[in-house]
Structure formats: C-alpha cells, structure tokens
Design a protein around this motif. Sequence first.
Motif, PDB file in Angstrom:
ATOM      1  N   CYS A   5     -31.448  75.982  45.109  1.00  0.00           N
ATOM      2  CA  CYS A   5     -31.477  75.682  46.329  1.00  0.00           C
ATOM      3  C   CYS A   5     -30.128  75.756  46.887  1.00  0.00           C
ATOM      4  CB  CYS A   5     -32.256  74.967  46.848  1.00  0.00           C
ATOM      5  SG  CYS A   5     -33.764  75.104  45.874  1.00  0.00           S
ATOM      6  N   THR A   6     -30.029  76.811  48.026  1.00  0.00           N
ATOM      7  CA  THR A   6     -28.650  77.069  48.498  1.00  0.00           C
ATOM      8  C   THR A   6     -28.438  75.311  49.423  1.00  0.00           C
ATOM      9  OG1 THR A   6     -29.237  78.391  49.942  1.00  0.00           O
ATOM     10  CG2 THR A   6     -27.975  79.414  47.714  1.00  0.00           C
ATOM     11  N   ILE A   7     -29.268  75.377  50.316  1.00  0.00           N
ATOM     12  CA  ILE A   7     -29.080  74.287  51.443  1.00  0.00           C
ATOM     13  C   ILE A   7     -29.467  72.719  51.018  1.00  0.00           C
ATOM     14  CG2 ILE A   7     -30.081  73.339  53.356  1.00  0.00           C
ATOM     15  CD1 ILE A   7     -29.445  76.237  54.022  1.00  0.00           C
ATOM     16  N   GLY A   8     -30.688  72.581  50.295  1.00  0.00           N
ATOM     17  CA  GLY A   8     -30.469  71.610  49.882  1.00  0.00           C
ATOM     18  C   GLY A   8     -31.277  70.363  50.231  1.00  0.00           C
ATOM     19  N   VAL A   9     -30.981  70.484  51.427  1.00  0.00           N
ATOM     20  CA  VAL A   9     -32.314  69.464  51.951  1.00  0.00           C
ATOM     21  C   VAL A   9     -33.629  70.224  52.835  1.00  0.00           C
ATOM     22  CG1 VAL A   9     -30.846  67.595  52.279  1.00  0.00           C
ATOM     23  CG2 VAL A   9     -30.745  69.600  53.905  1.00  0.00           C
ATOM     24  N   GLU A  10     -34.660  69.782  53.264  1.00  0.00           N
ATOM     25  CA  GLU A  10     -35.456  70.479  53.791  1.00  0.00           C
ATOM     26  C   GLU A  10     -35.581  70.682  55.150  1.00  0.00           C
ATOM     27  OE1 GLU A  10     -36.034  67.689  52.653  1.00  0.00           O
ATOM     28  OE2 GLU A  10     -37.408  67.048  51.196  1.00  0.00           O
ATOM     29  N   SER A  11     -36.357  71.979  55.638  1.00  0.00           N
ATOM     30  CA  SER A  11     -35.913  72.248  56.811  1.00  0.00           C
ATOM     31  C   SER A  11     -36.119  71.416  57.954  1.00  0.00           C
ATOM     32  CB  SER A  11     -36.680  73.549  56.908  1.00  0.00           C
ATOM     33  OG  SER A  11     -38.992  73.122  57.636  1.00  0.00           O
ATOM     34  N   THR A  12     -35.414  71.701  58.807  1.00  0.00           N
ATOM     35  CA  THR A  12     -35.434  70.984  60.583  1.00  0.00           C
ATOM     36  C   THR A  12     -36.650  70.832  61.044  1.00  0.00           C
ATOM     37  OG1 THR A  12     -33.296  70.803  60.613  1.00  0.00           O
ATOM     38  CG2 THR A  12     -34.082  70.802  62.653  1.00  0.00           C
ATOM     39  N   ILE A  13     -37.528  69.993  61.282  1.00  0.00           N
ATOM     40  CA  ILE A  13     -38.699  70.439  62.297  1.00  0.00           C
ATOM     41  C   ILE A  13     -38.581  70.282  63.588  1.00  0.00           C
ATOM     42  CG2 ILE A  13     -41.343  70.302  61.990  1.00  0.00           C
ATOM     43  CD1 ILE A  13     -41.132  69.135  59.328  1.00  0.00           C
ATOM     44  N   VAL A  14     -38.478  70.972  64.892  1.00  0.00           N
ATOM     45  CA  VAL A  14     -39.203  70.807  65.752  1.00  0.00           C
ATOM     46  C   VAL A  14     -39.628  71.244  66.486  1.00  0.00           C
ATOM     47  CG1 VAL A  14     -38.178  71.593  68.093  1.00  0.00           C
ATOM     48  CG2 VAL A  14     -36.456  72.083  66.197  1.00  0.00           C
ATOM     49  N   GLY A  43     -33.294  68.010  59.796  1.00  0.00           N
ATOM     50  CA  GLY A  43     -32.796  69.157  58.521  1.00  0.00           C
ATOM     51  C   GLY A  43     -31.753  69.943  57.945  1.00  0.00           C
ATOM     52  N   GLY A  44     -32.104  71.211  57.429  1.00  0.00           N
ATOM     53  CA  GLY A  44     -30.999  72.504  57.201  1.00  0.00           C
ATOM     54  C   GLY A  44     -30.228  72.839  58.303  1.00  0.00           C
ATOM     55  N   PHE A  45     -31.223  72.824  59.293  1.00  0.00           N
ATOM     56  CA  PHE A  45     -30.579  73.816  60.282  1.00  0.00           C
ATOM     57  C   PHE A  45     -29.953  72.301  61.377  1.00  0.00           C
ATOM     58  CE2 PHE A  45     -30.207  77.905  62.315  1.00  0.00           C
ATOM     59  CZ  PHE A  45     -29.354  77.594  62.735  1.00  0.00           C
ATOM     60  N   PRO A  46     -28.717  71.908  61.632  1.00  0.00           N
ATOM     61  CA  PRO A  46     -28.153  71.608  62.519  1.00  0.00           C
ATOM     62  C   PRO A  46     -29.236  71.191  64.585  1.00  0.00           C
ATOM     63  CG  PRO A  46     -26.072  72.409  61.623  1.00  0.00           C
ATOM     64  CD  PRO A  46     -27.523  73.184  61.266  1.00  0.00           C
ATOM     65  N   ALA A  47     -29.129  69.927  64.647  1.00  0.00           N
ATOM     66  CA  ALA A  47     -30.323  70.274  65.988  1.00  0.00           C
ATOM     67  C   ALA A  47     -28.951  70.435  67.244  1.00  0.00           C
ATOM     68  CB  ALA A  47     -30.706  68.308  66.133  1.00  0.00           C
ATOM     69  N   GLU A  48     -27.956  70.026  66.741  1.00  0.00           N
ATOM     70  CA  GLU A  48     -26.537  69.775  67.434  1.00  0.00           C
ATOM     71  C   GLU A  48     -26.475  71.784  68.026  1.00  0.00           C
ATOM     72  OE1 GLU A  48     -26.437  68.008  65.472  1.00  0.00           O
ATOM     73  OE2 GLU A  48     -24.327  68.615  65.038  1.00  0.00           O
ATOM     74  N   ASP A  49     -26.691  72.894  67.376  1.00  0.00           N
ATOM     75  CA  ASP A  49     -26.318  74.122  66.982  1.00  0.00           C
ATOM     76  C   ASP A  49     -28.019  74.339  67.185  1.00  0.00           C
ATOM     77  OD1 ASP A  49     -24.168  73.616  65.374  1.00  0.00           O
ATOM     78  OD2 ASP A  49     -24.959  74.920  63.389  1.00  0.00           O
ATOM     79  N   LEU A  50     -29.241  74.158  67.284  1.00  0.00           N
ATOM     80  CA  LEU A  50     -29.785  74.315  67.718  1.00  0.00           C
ATOM     81  C   LEU A  50     -29.839  74.545  69.462  1.00  0.00           C
ATOM     82  CD1 LEU A  50     -33.053  73.026  65.394  1.00  0.00           C
ATOM     83  CD2 LEU A  50     -32.254  75.805  66.142  1.00  0.00           C
ATOM     84  N   GLU A  51     -29.831  73.049  70.191  1.00  0.00           N
ATOM     85  CA  GLU A  51     -29.407  72.708  71.706  1.00  0.00           C
ATOM     86  C   GLU A  51     -28.988  73.585  72.398  1.00  0.00           C
ATOM     87  OE1 GLU A  51     -28.195  68.466  70.962  1.00  0.00           O
ATOM     88  OE2 GLU A  51     -30.246  68.243  71.372  1.00  0.00           O
TER      89      GLU A  51
END
Length: 288
Positions: free
Chosen positions: A154-163, A176-184
């Motif tokens: 698996c390329t990311i290796g940790v579970e998905s970010t759940i919002v 998780g794999g998608f940084p929360a600050e990027d989502l914000e």
Amino acid sequence: MLNAGGLVGLPTETVYGLAARADIDVAVASIFRAKGRPTGHPLILHISDIADLDRYAHNVPSSALTLAQQCWPGPLTLLLHKTSAVSFLVTGGRETVAIRIPANECARQIIDQCGHALAAPSANLFGHVSPTTAKHVHQDLGDKVDLIVDDGNCTIGVESTIVDFTTDQPQLLRPGGFPAEDLESIIDQPIIMPSGESRAPGMLNSHYAPKCTVVLVHTIAEAKRALSEYDDARILDHWDNCPLYAASLYTQMRQADADGMTAIIAVLPDKSGLGLAIRDRLNKASLP
Ligand code: TXA
Ligand code: MG
C-alpha cells in the motif's frame, strides 16, 4: 467471487480491505465473523464513481461534496446520512454511512465491475495491526477469505482520514492518509476535533498494537538512550520522513513481532501533515 457473496482481500492505497458486496447481507455478516469484529462496529462503503454518491447518501452538505470532488479517489472517508440502499448491517444500526473512493486503480476496477458498493474494513483480525501487503492479509485471514488480490505494498500505509459531515460543524473522527489541514484549506472551514466518547466505534485504544512493547520518544537521541534499556529492541526506521514512516509503519510493527522483539522505540513525528495520523496510531499501539 464478490458477486457470489464471497470475501475478497482487496488492495487500497491506505491498507488492504476485507471486501464483500454491501448489498448481500450474508456476505456482509461474514466480514464480521472472519475478523472477529463486533457487529456494532460499522463498515466503510467503497465506491468507484462519485456519481454513485447519491445512491448511498442524502442531504450531502456542499462542503462534503467539494471534498468528494477534489479529494476522491483518495484516502478520505466522508460520514454522511445514509439512504435506504445501505443496510443497517453495514452501518451497525446507524442512520449514517461512511463512504470513500479508493485511489488504488485495481480496487476501483473491481468495484466498478461488481456494479455495487463494497463494504470493507481493514483486512486484519480484530484488534491486530492493519495489513499493508497481501501477505499480511494471508497471515491474518488466509483460511477465511475466498481470494486475495495482490497489488503489492500500500502506498500510503495508514487508514483513510474520516470526516463527519452529519454534525453542525465537520469533525475529524480519525486522522489518516489525507492531512486534515489540507482538507480545511480546500473547504475554507475548520474541521474540529470531536469531544467526548468517540463517534466512530472500533477506534479503541490499543487497536493498532503489535505484541511487543511500543515505547514513544520525542527525539532520536532519546530513542538511542531508550534502546539500551531493552534486550531485543529496535528503533522504528524512517522517523524523519513522514510518507515513508506511514508507508512502512505496520510492516515494521509486524516484522518486530515476527523477529521476536521485546520492544520497538518510536520517535513521534510533528502533528502536521501525515504526522498526526502516525502519532495517533503510535499512541494507540503504545497502550497496554
Ligand atoms: O483506509 C481505510 O479507511 C481502510 C480501507 C480498507 O479503506 N478501511 C478501514 O476500515 O480502515 P475500518 O473498518 O478498519 O475502520 C473504519 C472506521 C471504524 O472505526 C468505524 O467505526 C468508522 O470507520 N465508521 C464506519 N462507519 C461509521 C459510521 N456510520 N459512524 C461512525 N463511524 C463509522
Ligand atoms: Mg481497522
């Protein structure tokens, strides 16, 4: 195999999933049996096309839709209000459903060809470290799955970010794999930390734990000092590179157990970017 109600080990960019057709109740029930997972712990629905979102979720807030459009396929799971097309078996009796489109091309093709969403938790035994290779899946569940699709590491290796988008303000249920600050910054809105008891059952303490002791430190110098206090211990590698740290974390934990280590020493990364998810998993792994 999936259309016949079977269980399939499926690669995703985060961790391998244990997939079944979400609309075949006996297949979904067999996921819980195979993992030894309590049936109240809900599963994530995996879809291959954003056009299917309406089929499984209703009253999707515009900010959630923006994230879906900009971040999928990718390591982001949205918690939304479910439609009647999603069985309560998948959601553990809840009116909400967790949905994502995985970035792994092979996974998306399989979902697409099934023509229906797949329910898939991480493909590990309940309480064990998540799998990031097909071999990990085989070690945990080899005798319980009908098929494992091997697409390498698996390329990311940790579970998905759940919002969670079912509350007044979006909440970060799992880093998780998608940084929360990027989502914000995409939605130009804060994603708050949930308070009180976790609304995502199954994220228990000591959930991601290997058998060996996990010792947390803040610097490599501290790690070297800690190392001398244990026989058969090692410092986790790649502590200075978050993407590599995340991608190798679960493999390193599993390897330490396979090698009979008594302890692993882990340097905690900063809370920014992928660091937040790595810290979360390390903190949980370190609990008895
Ligand atoms: O990266 C991932 O998300 C991986 C891959 C396979 O997609 N899947 C994964 O699934 O990590 P699992 O089952 O190990 O973790 C899903 C988490 C659980 O903690 C569960 O409680 C939460 O998502 N969850 C799912 N549906 C929910 C719901 N309706 N309400 C609250 N939490 C939910
Ligand atoms: Mg899991």
